[in-house]
Design an enzyme around this catalytic site. Structure first.
Site, mmCIF file in Angstrom:
data_model
loop_
_atom_site.group_PDB
_atom_site.id
_atom_site.type_symbol
_atom_site.label_atom_id
_atom_site.label_comp_id
_atom_site.label_asym_id
_atom_site.label_seq_id
_atom_site.Cartn_x
_atom_site.Cartn_y
_atom_site.Cartn_z
ATOM 1 N N ASP A 81 0.549 -1.303 -0.070
ATOM 2 C CA ASP A 81 -0.280 -0.297 -0.095
ATOM 3 C C ASP A 81 0.897 1.153 0.015
ATOM 4 O OD1 ASP A 81 0.678 -0.616 1.936
ATOM 5 O OD2 ASP A 81 -0.709 0.479 3.454
ATOM 6 N N GLU A 143 -0.158 -1.607 5.626
ATOM 7 C CA GLU A 143 1.124 -0.891 6.041
ATOM 8 C C GLU A 143 0.634 0.363 7.053
ATOM 9 O OE1 GLU A 143 5.523 0.931 7.258
ATOM 10 O OE2 GLU A 143 3.590 1.212 5.559
#
Length: 381
Positions: A81, A143
């Site tokens: 991400d 994350e």
């Protein structure tokens, strides 16, 4: 037979063009499924066994790719991400890899889709049939928010590699420790009234004044009682980050909200900090128990350290001719460390992460490929 994957540049472009924004704002948050599917296909084409795991109750996925069998081996890890972006501040298309001035620009170029492109480039050029121990590739979700991808992975995996390398942008410096992160919001509820008669109300700002005084005592306590010499700021830090209260100059303030964060050092657990916070606020909380409320803003991340006496550190330091160091930002390392000795080492500067016109400089490309190759040769052949 191994099927050839596209060139490094083509792979890099394809990873950048898939949006994978993680955000606590549901309107901005995106699934990473298309990215994970593409990455899985690349590793499948290189004869890796690939499994994708959905994070429960989300549209987010982890990917674990593996080639080889047996115990030990190497795990190369990164997150799929990116953060959100401010389109007005970007001069380039965030979802188009732009190569200019010896830099690769794009959202996630350095943090950290470039690392996956470099792994694929290295893997496609080596003879994986001769490995003696497995090579694992992990791509995690979320994350940039709650790290639920890494949290979920360690709860379900059974693999035990000899070494884990997280390819966060460290300017190819070896990181073996970082601080954690905890964030809280304190809400004080008062009773409003006209300011001409203060005794007919309860001013939430005045109560918050006492709360802040207690927190500053705690801040001083952390600095005096806990030290870690490997950090540039060698003690746990506290930041009173925002405060809001009041609506009119002639009104007794009925509500005041304070947000603050704590960054613990290794050796100071999240539980210890929670206990100390309760102790320092105990007196005022008892006095105003029906008016003071505290809650966590985000999931806490513990501090992380791979001890200097670890055999893994010594091996990687010697192999890469690097000395390990500590940093103040957070990664998924404290979670993956529960599986195997974990170090952070990756291309690009952390200074470019989360910035408009994010980029990875060309001069990191070949050294990163060399390091990945050395790591695979050491732990898998």
């Amino acid at each position: 037979m191994i099927r050839k994957i596209p060139s490094f540049i083509e792979v890099y472009k394809s990873l950048i063009q898939i949006p994978t924004i993680s955000s606590n704002n549901k309107l901005l948050d995106q699934s990473n499924k298309n990215f994970i599917d593409l990455l899985s296909n690349y590793f499948s084409d290189l004869n890796f066994s690939v499994k994708n795991y959905q994070i429960p109750h989300t549209d987010k996925y982890n990917m674990l790719a593996c080639v080889g069998s047996g115990n030990g081996g190497l795990l190369l890890s990164g997150h799929s991400d990116t953060v959100d972006f401010d389109e007005k501040k970007w001069t380039k298309d965030p979802f188009k890899l732009t190569e200019t001035n010896n830099k690769f620009y794009g959202l996630g170029a350095v943090d950290m889709k470039g690392f996956f492109a470099l792994i694929l480039e290295v893997i496609s050029s080596i003879n994986i049939k001769k490995i003696n121990k497995p090579i694992y590739i992990l791509a995690t979700a979320n994350e940039e928010t709650d790290m639920s991808g890494a949290r979920n992975f360690i709860q379900s995996t059974i693999i035990k590699p000899d070494c884990i390398i997280i390819g966060e942008p460290t300017s190819l410096k070896l990181i073996n420790a970082h601080k954690g992160h905890m964030s809280y919001s304190i809400k004080v509820i008062g009773d409003t009234g006209h300011s001409s008669n203060p005794d007919h109300g309860v001013n939430s700002i005045e109560i918050m004044h006492d709360v802040i005084r207690s927190l500053l005592i705690l801040k001083k306590y952390f600095k005096e009682e806990y030290q870690h010499p490997n950090f540039s700021i060698p003690y746990p830090t506290m930041n009173l980050s925002s405060i809001h209260g009041g609506s009119a100059i002639n009104r007794i303030c009925p509500l005041c909200i304070l947000n603050f964060e704590i960054r613990p050092i290794p050796g100071l657990t999240l539980t210890q900090i929670e206990i100390v916070i309760k102790e320092k606020l105990e007196t005022i909380m008892k006095k105003w128990s029906h008016r003071i409320f505290i809650k966590k803003l985000f999931s806490s991340v513990p501090a992380y350290e791979c001890p200097h006496n670890s055999g893994t550190i010594k091996i990687v330091e010697k192999l890469c001719q690097l000395n390990s160091a500590a940093v103040n930002y957070c990664t998924e390392a404290p979670f993956l460390q529960r599986i195997a000795p974990t170090l952070i080492l990756g291309p690009g500067s952390i200074e470019q992460a989360h910035q408009p016109d994010e980029y990875l400089e060309h001069y990191f490309i070949q050294p990163t490929k060399n390091i990945i190759t050395k790591l695979i040769n050491k732990f898998c052949y």
